[in-house]
Scaffold this motif. Structure first.
Motif, mmCIF file in Angstrom:
data_model
loop_
_atom_site.group_PDB
_atom_site.id
_atom_site.type_symbol
_atom_site.label_atom_id
_atom_site.label_comp_id
_atom_site.label_asym_id
_atom_site.label_seq_id
_atom_site.Cartn_x
_atom_site.Cartn_y
_atom_site.Cartn_z
ATOM 1 N N ARG A 90 8.629 17.435 23.040
ATOM 2 C CA ARG A 90 9.388 17.669 24.275
ATOM 3 C C ARG A 90 9.944 19.100 24.393
ATOM 4 N NH1 ARG A 90 11.172 19.334 27.937
ATOM 5 N NH2 ARG A 90 12.725 18.637 29.424
ATOM 6 N N GLN B 62 7.160 22.758 29.141
ATOM 7 C CA GLN B 62 7.961 23.482 30.124
ATOM 8 C C GLN B 62 8.291 22.618 31.330
ATOM 9 O OE1 GLN B 62 6.101 27.211 31.072
ATOM 10 N NE2 GLN B 62 7.562 27.620 32.703
ATOM 11 N N LYS B 63 7.319 21.798 31.760
ATOM 12 C CA LYS B 63 7.570 21.023 32.963
ATOM 13 C C LYS B 63 6.705 19.774 33.019
ATOM 14 C CE LYS B 63 8.587 21.495 37.787
ATOM 15 N NZ LYS B 63 8.799 22.376 38.908
ATOM 16 N N PHE B 64 7.288 18.703 33.549
ATOM 17 C CA PHE B 64 6.521 17.496 33.842
ATOM 18 C C PHE B 64 6.335 17.432 35.346
ATOM 19 C CE2 PHE B 64 8.642 16.647 29.845
ATOM 20 C CZ PHE B 64 7.625 16.110 29.079
ATOM 21 N N THR C 152 9.654 3.179 32.185
ATOM 22 C CA THR C 152 10.353 4.190 32.977
ATOM 23 C C THR C 152 11.544 4.745 32.213
ATOM 24 O OG1 THR C 152 9.721 2.968 34.915
ATOM 25 C CG2 THR C 152 11.355 4.668 35.232
ATOM 26 N N ARG C 153 12.235 3.835 31.501
ATOM 27 C CA ARG C 153 13.401 4.274 30.727
ATOM 28 C C ARG C 153 12.988 5.278 29.643
ATOM 29 N NH1 ARG C 153 16.927 1.572 32.203
ATOM 30 N NH2 ARG C 153 15.941 2.622 33.914
ATOM 31 N N THR D 149 12.077 8.584 31.243
ATOM 32 C CA THR D 149 13.261 9.320 31.692
ATOM 33 C C THR D 149 13.904 10.025 30.506
ATOM 34 O OG1 THR D 149 13.606 7.607 33.318
ATOM 35 C CG2 THR D 149 15.408 9.141 32.998
ATOM 36 N N LYS E 280 11.782 13.031 29.556
ATOM 37 C CA LYS E 280 11.907 14.140 30.495
ATOM 38 C C LYS E 280 13.258 14.823 30.412
ATOM 39 C CE LYS E 280 10.652 12.191 34.364
ATOM 40 N NZ LYS E 280 10.553 12.219 35.821
ATOM 41 N N SER E 281 14.315 14.015 30.229
ATOM 42 C CA SER E 281 15.642 14.628 30.203
ATOM 43 C C SER E 281 15.985 15.127 28.806
ATOM 44 C CB SER E 281 16.690 13.644 30.706
ATOM 45 O OG SER E 281 16.730 12.525 29.871
ATOM 46 N N GLN F 229 17.075 13.555 26.269
ATOM 47 C CA GLN F 229 18.236 12.969 25.594
ATOM 48 C C GLN F 229 18.095 11.471 25.383
ATOM 49 O OE1 GLN F 229 21.651 12.995 28.477
ATOM 50 N NE2 GLN F 229 20.684 14.890 29.110
#
Lengths: 309, 364
Positions: free
Chosen positions: B212, B216-218, B354-355, B358, B361-362, B364
């Motif tokens: 992760r 750089q970007k999703f 999805t969790r 998320t 992507k974040s 954390q």
């Protein structure tokens, strides 16, 4: 004499009722009814169907059925929200972002409004016009324009490189910094206008009197100008804070993956998970959280109106 | 030349004959953005006299939300396999009337058989395009950073944190499509990519978490330009999109060479399917449109333009050499054997997916 006035009052009644009824009707049709629909979905269970949930109860199915369903109502979707840290984290982060942005807006908006209110009378309409001017372009297009300004090979980086302020292009787009820039830019007029309205009304003779009596300008500002501008400060702050908490477009376009805002969480719950019940629960909670500042705002408005009398 | 003249005359004659009869006929099509040669649309109207209203979307999620809410007004929509399967069970679509699709004989049996996993018996949908989810890379820069023997034929190029760390300096993008990215991770870990076990999916999430910091970007479409401009080195992306990036870079002559790789561990094979919503108003016109798209020349024209393989066997004779001859678009049989298809997640697992995503992507 009394007879006449009474009959006049009777005649005015239906009209008066209409005047009172319109705002209530407005509230019913555009707030309470949609809220009830969302609340009802938040109590239902997700399903593979069209629409993708099983209704919690159906008023058309008859009264007895309705009461039977009522007994089985669960708040499991709300419980789910408390079990997962994601939701309260994004609520908190939204409120935090809204709070910081509002403070920045106030810090920028107040001097601007103050300058406008102190400028020669002939300039004021032009200055006011300049504040409102951005509204002539669509909000969405203005936010998109920021992508062009902030991106790696964008205008800002090119300018800074050209000036020689930086050697490497800065990464601003897709970060929280970009979100703050976007929010402050978009909401600035909403902060300036109420501030300007209250600062313009300010009686300048009060400041003259203060200076005649030997009060230094800074002290006069805090003792006279600021308290008198307070209704504008409160109105501007709430006008910005409340919509920023639920903001979706700006964090989605300018923010990166680390930007957590409840609007984005709600979107992914609705679109990625197809979970209408949980996203409805998120929306209901968001509303409840926002009701507190709205009530505070209403109270202060009422007080201001009473004081104005 | 004579043949072309003949078709032009025939087309003109048809326009004349249809124009009067079919004045009000219209078909509302909802397809992916950048996914058709627009000439096909004007030619369709010229030939059939049916007006076409063509609208685009850029994610399956948007399409599905609209379809599930109902009353979209669309007559033909193009969801991908897993989404299609769920939508069929939700009752979104109507069965196709195969009597109205005489060109169905052109379809590619092998693709139909694979699609049957989502649409048993191919009753509801016809394949438009199919492709794979693999790795697009900047040939020069990857060699510069990882050396001549860079593992460009393996998912290790991205999923090995050592490689990802080195490549992060020049940029890694990945699709924002958890259903595909997590499956690629499962496959790399040697776990069944079709696993529906939350524990397995957590492992896939951990693998993504380990790389992760270097992503750089999703995002599911920005990588086309980023690859073509040489802004990034690696994109986990869809085959045709990477190939579009390759062509844009070649046209720009900016010294960037983009390549697409189907990793040796295998990759996901996906299908975009044309289907008719149950509440469609112009059912007749919708069938005419699908039947038109099933014409070999039309399907070939679409593929020649978008660089995706289609499910039309007969169209292969009309494909350009840089499409049919490109193993990244039409992979050879031994590669096809390694491509996997997957089944949709049930709602409770979807929520977990999805969790996890998320979280990835974040960070954390």
């Amino acid at each position: 004499m009394s007879d006449i006035s009474e009959s006049a009052g009777h005649k005015a009644n239906p009209l008066r009722w209409l005047v009172v009824a319109i705002p209530y009707l407005w509230l019913l049709v555009f707030f309470l009814a949609p809220f009830f629909i969302v609340f009802k979905i938040s109590l239902s269970q997700v399903a593979i169907a069209m629409p993708p949930y099983v209704p919690a109860f159906d008023l058309a199915a008859g009264i007895s059925r309705f009461f039977a369903d009522l007994k089985e109502l669960t708040f499991s979707n709300y419980l789910w929200l408390t079990e997962d840290a994601l939701y309260w984290k994004s609520y908190l982060s939204s409120v935090g972002i809204a709070l910081v942005s509002t403070l920045i807006l106030l810090a920028i908006g107040f001097p601007v409004a103050y300058g406008m209110a102190r400028s020669p009378k002939a300039w004021r309409p032009t200055l006011l016009m300049l504040v409102i001017l951005p509204f002539w372009t669509s909000f969405l297009i203005r936010v998109y324009a920021w992508i062009g300004i902030l991106k790696k090979e964008g205008l800002l980086n090119q300018f800074l490189l050209w000036v020689g302020a930086i050697n490497e292009p800065l990464t601003i787009i897709n970060t929280n910094t970009a979100v703050y820039i976007g929010i402050v830019y978009s909401y600035l007029p909403f902060m300036i206008l109420p501030l300007y309205a209250s600062l313009e009304k300010l009686d300048e003779t009060l400041l003259e009197a203060a200076s005649d009596l030997g009060c230094p300008p800074t002290k006069a500002f805090w003792l006279i100008t600021f308290p008198l501008a307070l209704p504008g400060v409160i109105a501007g702050s709430f006008l910005c804070f409340i919509p920023i908490v639920g903001e979706f477009v700006i964090p989605d376009l300018l923010g990166g993956s680390e930007t957590m805002m409840i609007g984005k969480t709600l979107w992914s719950e609705f679109f990625n998970n197809r979970d209408w019940p949980v996203s409805s629960a998120v929306a209901v909670l968001l509303l409840l959280i926002l009701v507190v500042p709205i009530v505070v705002f209403q109270n202060s408005q009422m007080k201001a109106m009473e004081a104005g009398k | 030349m004579t043949i072309r003249l003949f078709t032009t005359v025939a087309a003109a004659a048809m326009v004349l004959s249809f124009a009067a009869a079919a004045e009000d006929k219209v078909v509302n099509v909802y397809n992916w953005s950048d996914y058709i040669d627009e000439e096909i649309l004007t030619e369709f109207t010229a030939e059939t006299g049916i007006k076409i209203v063509y609208d685009v979307f850029d994610s399956n999620e948007i399409l599905e939300t609209k379809l599930l809410a109902g009353g979209t007004g669309y007559d033909v929509v193009v969801p991908s396999g897993e989404f299609l399967a769920r939508q069929i069970s939700a009752g979104v679509f109507q069965k196709l009337d195969k009597n109205r699709l005489p060109n169905l004989g052109n379809a590619w049996r092998e693709i139909q058989e694979r699609v049957a996993r989502y649409d048993p018996g191919n009753e509801y949908s016809i394949n438009y395009m199919w492709g794979t989810t693999g790795i697009g890379y900047n040939v020069g820069k990857v060699k510069e950073i990882l050396g001549e023997d860079a593992p460009v034929d393996s998912w290790a190029l991205v999923f090995d944190p050592e490689n990802a760390k080195k490549l992060s300096a020049c940029g890694i993008y990945a699709l924002d499509a958890p259903v595909e990215t997590l499956r690629a991770a499962l496959n790399y870990l040697g776990i069944n990519p079709d696993s529906q076990e939350p524990a397995d999916l957590e492992k896939a999430g951990e693998l993504w978490m380990s790389i992760r910091p270097y992503v750089q970007k999703f995002h599911s479409s920005e990588y086309i330009n980023a690859l073509a401009n040489g802004d990034i080195c690696i994109a986990v992306g869809w085959s045709g999109d990477v190939l579009q990036a390759r062509d844009r870079a070649a046209e720009a002559e900016n010294g960037v060479e983009v390549n697409y790789s189907i990793p040796k561990e295998g990759a996901q094979m996906w299908f975009d399917q044309m289907a008719i919503p149950a509440d469609a108003k112009n059912i007749e016109a919708a069938h005419v449109f699908i039947n038109y798209m099933l014409k070999p020349e039309v399907a070939a024209k679409a593929s020649n333009y978008v660089y995706y393989a289609n499910g039309n066997k007969a169209s292969q004779a009309f494909l350009n050499e840089d499409v049919i001859g490109d193993p990244a678009i039409y992979p050879p049989e031994e590669v096809v054997q390694k491509l996997y298809t997957t089944t949709p997640f049930p709602p409770n697992v979807q929520r977990v997916v999805t969790r996890i995503w998320t979280k990835v992507k974040s960070g954390q």
